[in-house]
Write a protein that holds these residues in place. Sequence first.
Motif, PDB file in Angstrom:
ATOM      1  N   LEU A  61      38.765  59.374  44.043  1.00  0.00           N
ATOM      2  CA  LEU A  61      39.777  60.345  43.631  1.00  0.00           C
ATOM      3  C   LEU A  61      39.888  60.394  42.112  1.00  0.00           C
ATOM      4  O   LEU A  61      39.346  59.553  41.386  1.00  0.00           O
ATOM      5  N   LYS A  62      40.628  61.381  41.610  1.00  0.00           N
ATOM      6  CA  LYS A  62      40.697  61.634  40.169  1.00  0.00           C
ATOM      7  C   LYS A  62      41.159  60.412  39.381  1.00  0.00           C
ATOM      8  O   LYS A  62      40.624  60.110  38.318  1.00  0.00           O
ATOM      9  N   ASP A  63      42.165  59.681  39.901  1.00  0.00           N
ATOM     10  CA  ASP A  63      42.686  58.515  39.180  1.00  0.00           C
ATOM     11  C   ASP A  63      41.782  57.293  39.313  1.00  0.00           C
ATOM     12  O   ASP A  63      42.007  56.286  38.645  1.00  0.00           O
ATOM     13  N   MET A  64      40.797  57.364  40.197  1.00  0.00           N
ATOM     14  CA  MET A  64      39.811  56.294  40.389  1.00  0.00           C
ATOM     15  C   MET A  64      40.465  54.919  40.574  1.00  0.00           C
ATOM     16  O   MET A  64      40.241  53.995  39.791  1.00  0.00           O
ATOM     17  N   PRO A  65      41.306  54.745  41.622  1.00  0.00           N
ATOM     18  CA  PRO A  65      41.902  53.420  41.858  1.00  0.00           C
ATOM     19  C   PRO A  65      40.822  52.398  42.213  1.00  0.00           C
ATOM     20  O   PRO A  65      39.777  52.736  42.763  1.00  0.00           O
ATOM     21  N   TYR A  66      41.099  51.150  41.896  1.00  0.00           N
ATOM     22  CA  TYR A  66      40.141  50.090  42.192  1.00  0.00           C
ATOM     23  C   TYR A  66      40.210  49.722  43.676  1.00  0.00           C
ATOM     24  O   TYR A  66      41.284  49.581  44.242  1.00  0.00           O
ATOM     25  N   SER A  67      39.055  49.563  44.285  1.00  0.00           N
ATOM     26  CA  SER A  67      38.943  49.183  45.690  1.00  0.00           C
ATOM     27  C   SER A  67      38.261  47.817  45.737  1.00  0.00           C
ATOM     28  O   SER A  67      37.030  47.706  45.662  1.00  0.00           O
ATOM     29  N   LEU A  68      39.080  46.756  45.830  1.00  0.00           N
ATOM     30  CA  LEU A  68      38.575  45.410  45.576  1.00  0.00           C
ATOM     31  C   LEU A  68      37.503  44.964  46.574  1.00  0.00           C
ATOM     32  O   LEU A  68      36.537  44.302  46.197  1.00  0.00           O
ATOM     33  N   ASP A  69      37.663  45.318  47.843  1.00  0.00           N
ATOM     34  CA  ASP A  69      36.642  44.902  48.807  1.00  0.00           C
ATOM     35  C   ASP A  69      35.288  45.517  48.479  1.00  0.00           C
ATOM     36  O   ASP A  69      34.237  44.878  48.653  1.00  0.00           O
ATOM     37  N   HIS A  70      35.300  46.764  48.000  1.00  0.00           N
ATOM     38  CA  HIS A  70      34.035  47.398  47.629  1.00  0.00           C
ATOM     39  C   HIS A  70      33.484  46.791  46.343  1.00  0.00           C
ATOM     40  O   HIS A  70      32.285  46.499  46.239  1.00  0.00           O
ATOM     41  N   ILE A  71      34.346  46.596  45.344  1.00  0.00           N
ATOM     42  CA  ILE A  71      33.904  46.001  44.084  1.00  0.00           C
ATOM     43  C   ILE A  71      33.315  44.609  44.318  1.00  0.00           C
ATOM     44  O   ILE A  71      32.253  44.265  43.787  1.00  0.00           O
ATOM     45  N   LEU A  72      34.011  43.812  45.141  1.00  0.00           N
ATOM     46  CA  LEU A  72      33.640  42.414  45.345  1.00  0.00           C
ATOM     47  C   LEU A  72      32.758  42.229  46.579  1.00  0.00           C
ATOM     48  O   LEU A  72      32.529  41.101  47.015  1.00  0.00           O
ATOM     49  N   ASN A  73      32.253  43.337  47.120  1.00  0.00           N
ATOM     50  CA  ASN A  73      31.256  43.297  48.197  1.00  0.00           C
ATOM     51  C   ASN A  73      31.763  42.519  49.404  1.00  0.00           C
ATOM     52  O   ASN A  73      31.013  41.778  50.051  1.00  0.00           O
ATOM     53  N   TYR A  74      33.058  42.687  49.722  1.00  0.00           N
ATOM     54  CA  TYR A  74      33.685  42.013  50.865  1.00  0.00           C
ATOM     55  C   TYR A  74      33.478  40.496  50.826  1.00  0.00           C
ATOM     56  O   TYR A  74      33.304  39.846  51.856  1.00  0.00           O
TER      57      TYR A  74
ATOM     58  N   ARG B 145      32.890  58.564  31.785  1.00  0.00           N
ATOM     59  CA  ARG B 145      34.137  59.068  32.375  1.00  0.00           C
ATOM     60  C   ARG B 145      34.381  58.472  33.753  1.00  0.00           C
ATOM     61  O   ARG B 145      35.491  58.561  34.278  1.00  0.00           O
ATOM     62  N   SER B 146      33.365  57.894  34.350  1.00  0.00           N
ATOM     63  CA  SER B 146      33.447  57.361  35.722  1.00  0.00           C
ATOM     64  C   SER B 146      33.558  55.845  35.733  1.00  0.00           C
ATOM     65  O   SER B 146      33.215  55.201  36.739  1.00  0.00           O
ATOM     66  N   GLN B 147      34.050  55.247  34.663  1.00  0.00           N
ATOM     67  CA  GLN B 147      34.013  53.789  34.530  1.00  0.00           C
ATOM     68  C   GLN B 147      34.611  53.051  35.715  1.00  0.00           C
ATOM     69  O   GLN B 147      34.044  52.066  36.193  1.00  0.00           O
ATOM     70  N   ALA B 148      35.784  53.495  36.184  1.00  0.00           N
ATOM     71  CA  ALA B 148      36.410  52.800  37.312  1.00  0.00           C
ATOM     72  C   ALA B 148      35.678  53.094  38.618  1.00  0.00           C
ATOM     73  O   ALA B 148      35.480  52.204  39.448  1.00  0.00           O
ATOM     74  N   PHE B 149      35.255  54.329  38.796  1.00  0.00           N
ATOM     75  CA  PHE B 149      34.535  54.746  39.999  1.00  0.00           C
ATOM     76  C   PHE B 149      33.277  53.904  40.220  1.00  0.00           C
ATOM     77  O   PHE B 149      33.009  53.431  41.335  1.00  0.00           O
ATOM     78  N   VAL B 150      32.520  53.705  39.163  1.00  0.00           N
ATOM     79  CA  VAL B 150      31.222  53.036  39.325  1.00  0.00           C
ATOM     80  C   VAL B 150      31.350  51.555  39.650  1.00  0.00           C
ATOM     81  O   VAL B 150      30.394  50.942  40.131  1.00  0.00           O
ATOM     82  N   THR B 151      32.533  50.969  39.434  1.00  0.00           N
ATOM     83  CA  THR B 151      32.680  49.541  39.746  1.00  0.00           C
ATOM     84  C   THR B 151      32.487  49.263  41.235  1.00  0.00           C
ATOM     85  O   THR B 151      32.172  48.139  41.616  1.00  0.00           O
ATOM     86  N   ALA B 152      32.657  50.294  42.067  1.00  0.00           N
ATOM     87  CA  ALA B 152      32.529  50.112  43.515  1.00  0.00           C
ATOM     88  C   ALA B 152      31.124  50.373  44.032  1.00  0.00           C
ATOM     89  O   ALA B 152      30.824  50.022  45.179  1.00  0.00           O
ATOM     90  N   ILE B 153      30.256  50.983  43.205  1.00  0.00           N
ATOM     91  CA  ILE B 153      28.947  51.401  43.734  1.00  0.00           C
ATOM     92  C   ILE B 153      27.757  50.940  42.910  1.00  0.00           C
ATOM     93  O   ILE B 153      26.628  50.961  43.401  1.00  0.00           O
ATOM     94  N   SER B 154      27.965  50.543  41.663  1.00  0.00           N
ATOM     95  CA  SER B 154      26.838  50.217  40.788  1.00  0.00           C
ATOM     96  C   SER B 154      26.428  48.751  40.921  1.00  0.00           C
ATOM     97  O   SER B 154      27.173  47.912  41.437  1.00  0.00           O
ATOM     98  N   THR B 155      25.247  48.436  40.431  1.00  0.00           N
ATOM     99  CA  THR B 155      24.770  47.060  40.388  1.00  0.00           C
ATOM    100  C   THR B 155      25.740  46.207  39.581  1.00  0.00           C
ATOM    101  O   THR B 155      26.175  46.602  38.496  1.00  0.00           O
ATOM    102  N   ARG B 156      26.087  45.019  40.095  1.00  0.00           N
ATOM    103  CA  ARG B 156      27.096  44.215  39.413  1.00  0.00           C
ATOM    104  C   ARG B 156      26.918  42.724  39.711  1.00  0.00           C
ATOM    105  O   ARG B 156      26.360  42.352  40.748  1.00  0.00           O
ATOM    106  N   ALA B 157      27.421  41.922  38.785  1.00  0.00           N
ATOM    107  CA  ALA B 157      27.410  40.471  38.929  1.00  0.00           C
ATOM    108  C   ALA B 157      28.851  40.000  39.113  1.00  0.00           C
ATOM    109  O   ALA B 157      29.740  40.396  38.353  1.00  0.00           O
ATOM    110  N   LEU B 158      29.081  39.169  40.118  1.00  0.00           N
ATOM    111  CA  LEU B 158      30.403  38.604  40.391  1.00  0.00           C
ATOM    112  C   LEU B 158      30.390  37.120  40.057  1.00  0.00           C
ATOM    113  O   LEU B 158      29.524  36.385  40.545  1.00  0.00           O
TER     114      LEU B 158
END
Length: 431
Positions: A256-269, A328-341
Amino acid sequence: MPCTINFVGTIARWLPKDPDVIREYHHNHLVELAKNGIFTAAGDVDEKQLSLVILEFKKVIEDNSELFRDFHEMFEQVPPNPNPGQKSITNYLELLAVLDRTITLAPTYSYTSPLVSGVPMYGVLAPFCNTQAGYHAFTSAKVNAVFHKLFNEWTRFLLSPASRNVLVDTEGGWFSPEAMKVQDDRLGMPFDRAWVCYPEKDNMGFTSWDDFFVRRFREGIRPTIAPSNPRLINAACEAITYRVVSGAQATDQFWLKDMPYSLDHILNYHPLASQLVGGTVFQAMLSSLDYHRWHSPVDGRVVAVQIVPGTYYAGRLDDDQDPDIISRSQAFVTAISTRALIFIESDNANIGLMCFVGVGLGEISTTKVEVREGDVLKKGDELGSFHFGGSTHLLIFRPETQLTLEDGPDDPNEARKVGSVLFCVDNPPVQ
């Protein structure tokens, strides 16, 4: 209950706002390819001159009907070039030819657009990212798998001594007067005073483009402030603050426009993610021109490490003509892009479990983690690094941890210094 945005900073940029800069960038690529004879007499791309990894990319596109459609429609969905006489990338074969050329070059410095200098692949792909067809293509697992192979080829070159040909003081070099002035101004001091380098040696002693990119600060340039104060949390990266959010949900509509953080997606469950639900998320962006190593914000112990594969060039679609959709998609991409936890259990019980998330975007998706489960950390210890561009990162805290964000630089476009004080923990000390 929706999350709350407590602080809004700056949407830092990777690309210039003017679309004409990207159009000129594309034009120059096509002109150089024409000089090198990549086009046939009929004006088509001579496929015999394409590398094996690019031919594999071509096969992925052509063997899948949906991707074949997407890699046609994205060119139709890009606004037309208003500049007469300027060459544009008009089909997927031309796009692949430009990508093929890009992976044979180290990034050069451009005075007219220093931002594009650090992310040349993104400069090629950006106009197509903000199209419906481009989004479909760049979220495809098959496309991202072949992008990964493409980056592996480029990485081999950027790690080689041959990539030092841009580490020179002539035009287009990163040690040219124009480039050095920009870098000196960002640091507020001369380059050789800030960074570990050897001005008397060829290429200032750097062994490759990547060695230059992940260069280290000299001792004392970025000290860890108040290292023995457990109530203070330090900046993990040299980065421009984007925003601070409290009440982050386990799952949320991150598109969505406000790009809320979705922790399970960011942290890969991850099993530890539930402890952070309802907590605070800090996000900041690293510029391609700055420091790219990550450091521990607290004293503590590493309790888990995970690399999560994801997308490279997928952004949240909008109607903005500004080409820099990924920024512009900084928050959005945290749920879908390659990432290190990196999950850290702080020695301060009021902080407890927290997580550093290094989000790799575009050609910067190489995230190198230097710690492993069980490692004991002191504030300022190195956690890892990004390679080959700019990126973004998160610090995620439990809901029980009460935090006050410390004042940052007066200029919101300026990065907070790594090791500076970021948060103060407001909980009363645990007895």
